[in-house]
Design a protein around this motif. Structure first.
Motif, PDB file in Angstrom:
ATOM      1  N   THR A   1       8.296   3.237  19.906  1.00 46.56           N
ATOM      2  CA  THR A   1       8.066   4.114  21.125  1.00 46.56           C
ATOM      3  C   THR A   1       9.337   4.934  21.178  1.00 46.56           C
ATOM      4  O   THR A   1       9.608   6.081  21.559  1.00 46.56           O
ATOM      5  N   LEU A   2      10.498   4.173  20.950  1.00 51.58           N
ATOM      6  CA  LEU A   2      12.018   4.513  21.192  1.00 51.58           C
ATOM      7  C   LEU A   2      12.587   4.408  20.063  1.00 51.58           C
ATOM      8  O   LEU A   2      13.162   3.387  19.594  1.00 51.58           O
ATOM      9  N   PRO A   3      12.879   5.417  19.424  1.00 49.65           N
ATOM     10  CA  PRO A   3      12.646   6.760  19.593  1.00 49.65           C
ATOM     11  C   PRO A   3      11.185   7.672  18.834  1.00 49.65           C
ATOM     12  O   PRO A   3      10.976   8.587  18.849  1.00 49.65           O
ATOM     13  N   GLY A   4      10.488   6.606  17.895  1.00 51.10           N
ATOM     14  CA  GLY A   4       9.646   7.384  17.108  1.00 51.10           C
ATOM     15  C   GLY A   4       8.524   8.177  17.740  1.00 51.10           C
ATOM     16  O   GLY A   4       8.391   9.373  17.653  1.00 51.10           O
ATOM     17  N   LEU A   5       7.834   7.581  18.910  1.00 56.76           N
ATOM     18  CA  LEU A   5       6.777   8.189  19.556  1.00 56.76           C
ATOM     19  C   LEU A   5       7.334   9.380  20.349  1.00 56.76           C
ATOM     20  O   LEU A   5       6.568  10.461  20.338  1.00 56.76           O
ATOM     21  N   ALA A   6       8.379   9.326  20.954  1.00 52.20           N
ATOM     22  CA  ALA A   6       8.985  10.239  21.552  1.00 52.20           C
ATOM     23  C   ALA A   6       9.463  11.653  20.839  1.00 52.20           C
ATOM     24  O   ALA A   6       9.151  12.639  21.285  1.00 52.20           O
ATOM     25  N   LEU A   7       9.861  11.282  19.848  1.00 52.00           N
ATOM     26  CA  LEU A   7      10.306  12.351  18.580  1.00 52.00           C
ATOM     27  C   LEU A   7       8.912  12.967  18.193  1.00 52.00           C
ATOM     28  O   LEU A   7       8.751  14.263  18.045  1.00 52.00           O
ATOM     29  N   PHE A   8       7.807  12.137  17.841  1.00 54.90           N
ATOM     30  CA  PHE A   8       6.497  12.593  17.395  1.00 54.90           C
ATOM     31  C   PHE A   8       6.046  13.434  18.370  1.00 54.90           C
ATOM     32  O   PHE A   8       5.457  14.832  17.864  1.00 54.90           O
ATOM     33  N   TYR A   9       6.075  13.145  19.467  1.00 54.24           N
ATOM     34  CA  TYR A   9       4.913  14.103  20.456  1.00 54.24           C
ATOM     35  C   TYR A   9       6.170  15.058  21.007  1.00 54.24           C
ATOM     36  O   TYR A   9       5.513  16.177  21.241  1.00 54.24           O
ATOM     37  N   GLY A  10       7.217  14.605  21.183  1.00 53.81           N
ATOM     38  CA  GLY A  10       8.235  15.836  21.653  1.00 53.81           C
ATOM     39  C   GLY A  10       8.256  16.903  20.731  1.00 53.81           C
ATOM     40  O   GLY A  10       8.464  18.277  21.293  1.00 53.81           O
ATOM     41  N   GLY A  11       8.093  16.826  19.582  1.00 54.12           N
ATOM     42  CA  GLY A  11       8.093  17.908  18.523  1.00 54.12           C
ATOM     43  C   GLY A  11       6.869  18.822  18.546  1.00 54.12           C
ATOM     44  O   GLY A  11       7.193  19.992  18.247  1.00 54.12           O
ATOM     45  N   LEU A  12       5.947  18.213  18.927  1.00 55.09           N
ATOM     46  CA  LEU A  12       4.523  18.994  19.039  1.00 55.09           C
ATOM     47  C   LEU A  12       4.490  19.942  20.165  1.00 55.09           C
ATOM     48  O   LEU A  12       3.505  20.813  20.332  1.00 55.09           O
ATOM     49  N   VAL A  13       5.132  19.705  21.296  1.00 54.70           N
ATOM     50  CA  VAL A  13       5.137  20.559  22.545  1.00 54.70           C
ATOM     51  C   VAL A  13       5.984  21.729  22.585  1.00 54.70           C
ATOM     52  O   VAL A  13       6.649  22.114  21.584  1.00 54.70           O
ATOM     53  N   ARG A  14       5.897  22.529  23.643  1.00 54.79           N
ATOM     54  CA  ARG A  14       6.716  23.743  23.656  1.00 54.79           C
ATOM     55  C   ARG A  14       8.189  23.344  23.743  1.00 54.79           C
ATOM     56  O   ARG A  14       8.347  22.252  24.575  1.00 54.79           O
ATOM     57  N   ALA A  15       8.988  24.239  23.448  1.00 59.28           N
ATOM     58  CA  ALA A  15      10.574  23.626  23.790  1.00 59.28           C
ATOM     59  C   ALA A  15      11.034  23.559  25.186  1.00 59.28           C
ATOM     60  O   ALA A  15      11.799  22.631  25.464  1.00 59.28           O
ATOM     61  N   ARG A  16      10.309  24.237  26.041  1.00 58.85           N
ATOM     62  CA  ARG A  16      10.532  23.861  27.524  1.00 58.85           C
ATOM     63  C   ARG A  16       9.946  22.788  28.067  1.00 58.85           C
ATOM     64  O   ARG A  16      10.108  22.157  29.361  1.00 58.85           O
ATOM     65  N   ASN A  17       9.145  21.963  27.257  1.00 56.90           N
ATOM     66  CA  ASN A  17       8.654  20.651  27.615  1.00 56.90           C
ATOM     67  C   ASN A  17       9.229  19.328  26.938  1.00 56.90           C
ATOM     68  O   ASN A  17       8.435  18.489  27.012  1.00 56.90           O
TER      69      ASN A  17
END
Length: 392
Positions: free
Chosen positions: A20-36
């Motif tokens: 979860t920290l940091p794996g899932l956060a980075l996986f999901y974070g990279g998939l969204v727009r930069a502003r999110n």
């Protein structure tokens, strides 16, 4: 107490938190727009903190307490009666508590992928808290805590087989994610590509490594069973990555980085329930099918059903977990009655509880942010920060 078992589960606990920290956060974070991207990090981080406290307060007791076949009770709330000398099998019970806590963290965190870029932060916290206590923890009790779906329960001598969470984690989180996506409605902007595929790959790689603790640790011992679970987990992940990429190449003419790493997660989710019951060849088959099956599930949900499950939580985790659970029966390690019955019982329960909680929580705090906040991005509007300052 067994020292080797204890040492391994200490490591496995750290590995599952690392997912979860940091794996899932980075996986999901990279998939969204930069502003999110920061909002995704915030959701994962805050959920990890909140679930830890709630697992201590009530979750562990509901899941592994000495209640009845349906409800573990509150006798072990705040670890009442649990000391450093208490044992759960060959492990200190306090370590078993910590290991299971990391599962209680990642399960509601998986749901994050369905509602990113448009959800209210208050809704995330309140829904995740109630859902973990009232949906996830009871299901854990039913299957892993000696409840009515386990061996000797309603399905007879051989109950539901779910080694590391195909039903408990992936089916429940996947269905909840799909329902929230339906209630939320689609994003206003669905065409923006992932802002940082590099983050996605790094996050997926961390999930892959962490999954060794997730599946290998679920043996709860340092033995050949743990080694086999770890090995088949790797084989399934590798195979599903390749078949996802190959299917992309056949359909679209190009194999993408985001695609191959999403295939990794599909292979990992699919092998999770079966990892304690199959060998390398079965893992190869599960992974090979998962890479294509989950990709087609993405197309079905996104393009045919028009449901904006933003990061394909149900298609990858839900479908993968359900598929792996069924494959246990296919390979003869569990009964068809128990495997399908367990999926049905937990599926209906998850749907009912999730819908009820959505209605309750959205009556207290907004489900979705307003259009201006969504347009400007959650990072600055909700959290007052930017991920990238190009002027500095």
């Amino acid at each position: 107490m067994n020292g080797a078992d204890t040492a391994w589960i200490i490591v496995a606990t750290a590995l599952v938190l690392f997912m979860t920290l940091p794996g899932l956060a980075l996986f999901y974070g990279g998939l969204v727009r930069a502003r999110n991207v920061l909002s995704v990090f915030m959701h994962c981080y805050a959920i990890a903190c909140l679930m830890s406290v709630l697992w201590l307060a009530f979750g562990y007791s509901i899941a592994f307490g000495d209640g009845n076949a349906i409800w573990g009770g509150l006798g072990k709330s705040f670890l009442n009666g649990v000391t450093a000398e208490s044992l759960a099998g060959t492990l200190p019970e306090i370590l078993f508590f910590a290991f299971q806590m990391t599962f209680a963290i990642i399960t509601p965190a998986l749901i994050v992928g369905a509602y990113v870029e448009r959800v209210g932060f208050g809704f995330v916290l309140l829904f995740s808290a109630l859902w973990m206590l009232l949906c996830y923890a009871p299901v854990v009790h039913w299957i892993w805590g000696g409840g009515f779906l386990s061996d000797g329960g309603i399905f007879g001598e051989v109950g539901v087989k779910d080694f590391a969470g195909g039903i408990v984690v992936h089916e429940t989180a996947g269905l909840a994610a799909l329902l929230i996506a339906v209630f939320l409605g689609p994003r206003k902007n669905q065409t923006t590509p992932p802002h940082n595929p590099g983050f996605v790959m790094i996050g997926a790689a961390m999930l892959w490594v962490g999954w060794f603790g997730f599946n290998g640790g679920s043996q709860l011992a340092a033995d050949g069973g743990a080694a086999m679970a770890l090995t088949v987990t790797h084989i399934s992940a590798a195979t599903a990555s390749l078949t996802w990429a190959l299917w992309e190449k056949i359909k679209f003419g190009k194999a993408s980085l985001v695609g191959i790493v999403t295939g990794t997660i599909a292979g990992l989710a699919s092998i999770t329930p079966a990892s304690g019951f199959v060998g390398p060849i079965e893992a190869l088959i599960i992974g090979a099918i998962a890479g294509v099956l989950c990709q087609e599930a993405v197309v079905l949900i996104r393009n045919r059903l028009k449901i904006d499950d933003t990061l394909d939580v149900f298609a990858v985790h839900g479908v993968g977990g359900i598929f792996g659970t069924i494959m246990i029966a296919v390979f003869g390690a569990g009964t068809w009655t128990a495997q399908l019955g367990g999926l049905a019982v937990v599926g209906v329960f998850t749907l009912v509880v999730t819908v009820a909680l959505i209605y309750i929580v959205k009556a207290i705090t907004p489900l979705r942010v307003d259009l201006e906040t969504e347009t400007n991005g959650l990072d600055l509007s909700v959290h007052g920060e930017r991920a990238y300052d190009m002027s500095s």
